[in-house]
Write a protein that holds these residues in place. Structure first.
Motif, PDB file in Angstrom:
ATOM      1  N   PHE A  99     115.402  81.145  74.006  1.00  0.00           N
ATOM      2  CA  PHE A  99     114.618  82.381  74.197  1.00  0.00           C
ATOM      3  C   PHE A  99     113.128  82.064  74.363  1.00  0.00           C
ATOM      4  O   PHE A  99     112.414  82.740  75.102  1.00  0.00           O
ATOM      5  N   THR A 100     112.654  81.018  73.686  1.00  0.00           N
ATOM      6  CA  THR A 100     111.256  80.592  73.815  1.00  0.00           C
ATOM      7  C   THR A 100     111.020  79.931  75.167  1.00  0.00           C
ATOM      8  O   THR A 100     110.005  80.186  75.832  1.00  0.00           O
ATOM      9  N   GLN A 101     111.966  79.111  75.606  1.00  0.00           N
ATOM     10  CA  GLN A 101     111.851  78.481  76.928  1.00  0.00           C
ATOM     11  C   GLN A 101     111.716  79.543  78.015  1.00  0.00           C
ATOM     12  O   GLN A 101     110.843  79.464  78.885  1.00  0.00           O
ATOM     13  N   PHE A 102     112.598  80.543  77.964  1.00  0.00           N
ATOM     14  CA  PHE A 102     112.550  81.622  78.956  1.00  0.00           C
ATOM     15  C   PHE A 102     111.192  82.334  78.929  1.00  0.00           C
ATOM     16  O   PHE A 102     110.621  82.652  79.971  1.00  0.00           O
ATOM     17  N   THR A 103     110.686  82.573  77.718  1.00  0.00           N
ATOM     18  CA  THR A 103     109.401  83.273  77.578  1.00  0.00           C
ATOM     19  C   THR A 103     108.274  82.456  78.205  1.00  0.00           C
ATOM     20  O   THR A 103     107.414  82.995  78.910  1.00  0.00           O
ATOM     21  N   LEU A 104     108.250  81.171  77.912  1.00  0.00           N
ATOM     22  CA  LEU A 104     107.178  80.306  78.429  1.00  0.00           C
ATOM     23  C   LEU A 104     107.198  80.236  79.957  1.00  0.00           C
ATOM     24  O   LEU A 104     106.142  80.260  80.600  1.00  0.00           O
ATOM     25  N   LEU A 105     108.392  80.195  80.544  1.00  0.00           N
ATOM     26  CA  LEU A 105     108.498  80.163  82.008  1.00  0.00           C
ATOM     27  C   LEU A 105     108.014  81.476  82.620  1.00  0.00           C
ATOM     28  O   LEU A 105     107.280  81.483  83.617  1.00  0.00           O
ATOM     29  N   ALA A 106     108.417  82.594  82.022  1.00  0.00           N
ATOM     30  CA  ALA A 106     107.982  83.903  82.533  1.00  0.00           C
ATOM     31  C   ALA A 106     106.474  84.080  82.346  1.00  0.00           C
ATOM     32  O   ALA A 106     105.790  84.624  83.222  1.00  0.00           O
ATOM     33  N   ALA A 107     105.937  83.610  81.216  1.00  0.00           N
ATOM     34  CA  ALA A 107     104.495  83.712  80.955  1.00  0.00           C
ATOM     35  C   ALA A 107     103.704  82.874  81.959  1.00  0.00           C
ATOM     36  O   ALA A 107     102.648  83.295  82.444  1.00  0.00           O
ATOM     37  N   ARG A 108     104.250  81.699  82.289  1.00  0.00           N
ATOM     38  CA  ARG A 108     103.586  80.826  83.270  1.00  0.00           C
ATOM     39  C   ARG A 108     103.455  81.539  84.612  1.00  0.00           C
ATOM     40  O   ARG A 108     102.400  81.499  85.260  1.00  0.00           O
ATOM     41  N   GLU A 109     104.526  82.208  85.020  1.00  0.00           N
ATOM     42  CA  GLU A 109     104.494  82.938  86.297  1.00  0.00           C
ATOM     43  C   GLU A 109     103.505  84.098  86.239  1.00  0.00           C
ATOM     44  O   GLU A 109     102.705  84.302  87.165  1.00  0.00           O
ATOM     45  N   ALA A 110     103.541  84.858  85.145  1.00  0.00           N
ATOM     46  CA  ALA A 110     102.684  86.045  85.014  1.00  0.00           C
ATOM     47  C   ALA A 110     101.203  85.678  84.952  1.00  0.00           C
ATOM     48  O   ALA A 110     100.365  86.277  85.645  1.00  0.00           O
ATOM     49  N   ILE A 111     100.873  84.686  84.110  1.00  0.00           N
ATOM     50  CA  ILE A 111      99.467  84.307  83.947  1.00  0.00           C
ATOM     51  C   ILE A 111      98.967  83.604  85.207  1.00  0.00           C
ATOM     52  O   ILE A 111      97.820  83.773  85.616  1.00  0.00           O
TER      53      ILE A 111
END
Length: 405
Positions: free
Chosen positions: A75-87
Motif C-alpha cells: 500500500f505504501t509502494q502504490f502511494t509513493l508511485l502515485a505521489a511521484r506522478e502527482a507531484i
C-alpha cells in the motif's frame, strides 16, 4: 466565507487495476474497460471469492531497491508511485517556507495488510519465533503518509485517516480545509489500499457482501461488491499560489461535508447520505441544479445502491432525474480506503474533458435505482460541477464537490 482561500488541484497520480498512471486509467474509464479478473495470490484455491481489481504487471523491484522493499508494504509502494506522478505533474519543489508549511494527509482502511498477513503466516503457520525488525513501521497505517513526507520534504501537517471506505474522501476533505483556511499553501492528499491477500479477502468473505463473478452497480441482478487495490494521490494548492507560478489547474475543490448515520455499523442510511450530499452543496455555495455529475459510492450491493439512489433523490428532488451518476467500481473494484481517491479522477475527467465514465456490467434496470447511471458506455457531456460520494461501514459519509476551472 471571508478570508477563505480557493483550492485547486494541480497534480494527479494513480496506480490501480485499470492502469499504472492517470492517462491509462482515464483511457480505461473512457473505454469502459473491466480491470476485474481472477486473483493471482497465495492460497486462492481456499477462497470462495476469487476475483478482484488487482494491479497486474507490477514489479516492485522495478521501482524500489531491496532496503526500500523491506520498509514499504504494497500500500505504501502504490502511494509513493502515485505521489511521484502527482507531484511531478504539479511541478513543485518543496524547500524553505513552502516545505515548512506544506503537508500530506492520506486515507487507508487497513494499512499494511499484506505485511500483517505474511507475518502471521511466519509466526503461526511456519512456527518461527522471530519477525523482521521493521514489521511495525511497515504495517502501520501512517507509513505511506510518513514516507511521502520524507521523500518530498513535506514538514507541515502529516497524518492518516482511517474511516473504512470513506478514508480517502475524509483525508481529501481535511486537506481541502487546511488549504482553504490558509494554514497550508499545498497539501498532498488521497489514499491507498492493498488487502488482496488471503487474509484480507477471507475477512471480507465473512461479511457475505462479495460477488463471485462481477461488480454490477445499480443493475437488477447485482450480487455484491468486488475488492480492488491501488492508490490515488493529488496536489491540492491554494489558487493564487498556483496561478502565480503558472501551474496547470485540473479542477477546483469547492465544497466538502461529512456526516455520521449514528445508526448501524454496516447498514447505510439514506438520511445520513443525503445530509452529506446537501452539506457539500451548501459548503460549495452553489445551487443544487449546478451539479451535473455524481461519482457514486456504488458498491454493487443491494443495500448500498438503492440507499444511495434514494439519498440522491431526497437531496436533489426533481433535479435528480437530470443528473448523471456512475460507479467506476464496476471497472476498478472497491479500493476500500483508497476508493474515493481513484474515483476523484472520474470527476476531474468529467469536468476537464467532458467525458462521463460509465457504470459497466449493467444488465437490467432496477426500479429502486431509477436514476441515469450512464450504463455501459462513456458519454460526452458538459459538466460544471461534480460530486464524489463515499459512504463507509460505521455510518460515515464524506462528499466532495469539484468545479470546472
Amino acid at each position: 466565507m471571508i478570508g477563505m482561500k480557493r483550492v485547486v488541484i494541480t497534480g494527479a497520480g494513480t496506480i490501480n487495476a485499470l492502469g499504472h498512471d492517470v492517462p491509462s486509467t482515464l483511457e480505461g474509464m473512457r473505454e469502459g474497460r473491466c480491470g476485474i479478473g481472477p486473483l493471482d495470490i497465495r492460497d486462492v484455491d481456499r477462497l470462495a471469492v476469487r476475483i478482484g481489481g488487482q494491479v497486474t504487471g507490477y514489479d516492485e523491484h522495478a521501482h524500489f531497491n531491496r532496503q526500500q522493499i523491506a520498509l514499504y508494504d504494497r500500500f505504501t509502494q502504490f502511494t509513493l508511485l502515485a505521489a511521484r506522478e502527482a507531484i511531478g505533474q504539479a511541478g513543485l519543489v518543496f524547500a524553505g517556507e513552502l516545505a515548512a508549511r506544506s503537508g500530506v494527509v492520506l486515507g487507508t482502511a487497513g494499512g499494511g495488510v499484506n505485511t500483517w498477513d505474511e507475518n502471521y503466516r511466519t509466526v503461526y503457520e511456519d512456527g518461527k519465533n522471530r519477525v523482521h525488525p521493521f514489521v511495525v513501521p511497515k504495517l502501520m497505517n501512517n507509513a505511506a503518509a510518513s514516507h511521502v513526507s520524507m521523500e518530498w520534504n513535506l514538514k507541515g501537517p502529516a497524518f492518516t485517516v482511517a474511516t473504512a471506505c470513506a478514508s480517502s474522501n475524509h483525508a481529501m476533505g481535511q486537506a481541502f480545509w487546511l488549504v482553504r483556511s490558509g494554514a497550508c499553501p499545498v497539501m498532498v492528499t488521497g489514499g491507498s489500499e492493498s488487502m488482496l491477500c488471503f487474509g484480507g479477502v477471507k475477512a471480507w468473505e465473512g461479511l457475505r457482501v462479495m460477488s463471485k463473478d462481477a461488480c454490477r452497480p445499480f443493475s437488477l441482478g447485482r450480487n455484491g461488491m468486488v475488492q480492488g487495490e491501488g492508490a490515488g494521490v493529488f496536489v491540492f494548492e491554494e489558487y493564487e499560489h498556483a496561478r502565480a507560478r503558472g501551474a496547470e489547474i485540473l479542477a477546483e475543490v469547492i465544497g466538502f461535508a461529512m456526516t455520521s448515520d449514528a445508526s448501524d455499523i454496516v447498514m447505510p442510511s439514506r438520511q445520513g447520505a443525503a445530509r452529506a450530499i446537501l452539506g457539500a452543496v451548501t459548503d460549495a455555495q452553489i445551487a443544487k441544479e449546478q451539479v451535473g455529475y455524481i461519482n457514486a459510492h456504488g458498491t454493487g450491493t443491494a443495500a448500498n445502491d438503492k440507499t444511495e439512489c434514494a439519498a440522491v433523490s431526497d437531496a436533489f428532488g426533481a433535479h435528480a432525474d437530470e443528473l448523471m451518476m456512475s460507479s467506476t467500481k464496476s471497472m476498478h473494484g472497491h479500493l476500500i480506503g483508497g476508493t474515493g481517491a481513484v474515483e476523484l479522477l472520474a470527476c476531474i475527467m468529467a469536468l476537464r474533458d467532458g467525458v462521463i465514465a460509465p457504470t459497466i456490467g449493467y444488465e437490467e434496470p432496477d426500479p429502486e435505482c431509477a436514476l441515469d447511471v450512464v450504463p455501459n458506455e462513456a458519454r460526452e457531456a458538459k459538466v460544471d460541477v461534480a460530486l464524489s460520494n463515499a459512504f463507509a461501514f460505521g455510518g460515515l459519509n464524506a462528499v466532495l464537490a469539484l468545479k470546472k476551472v
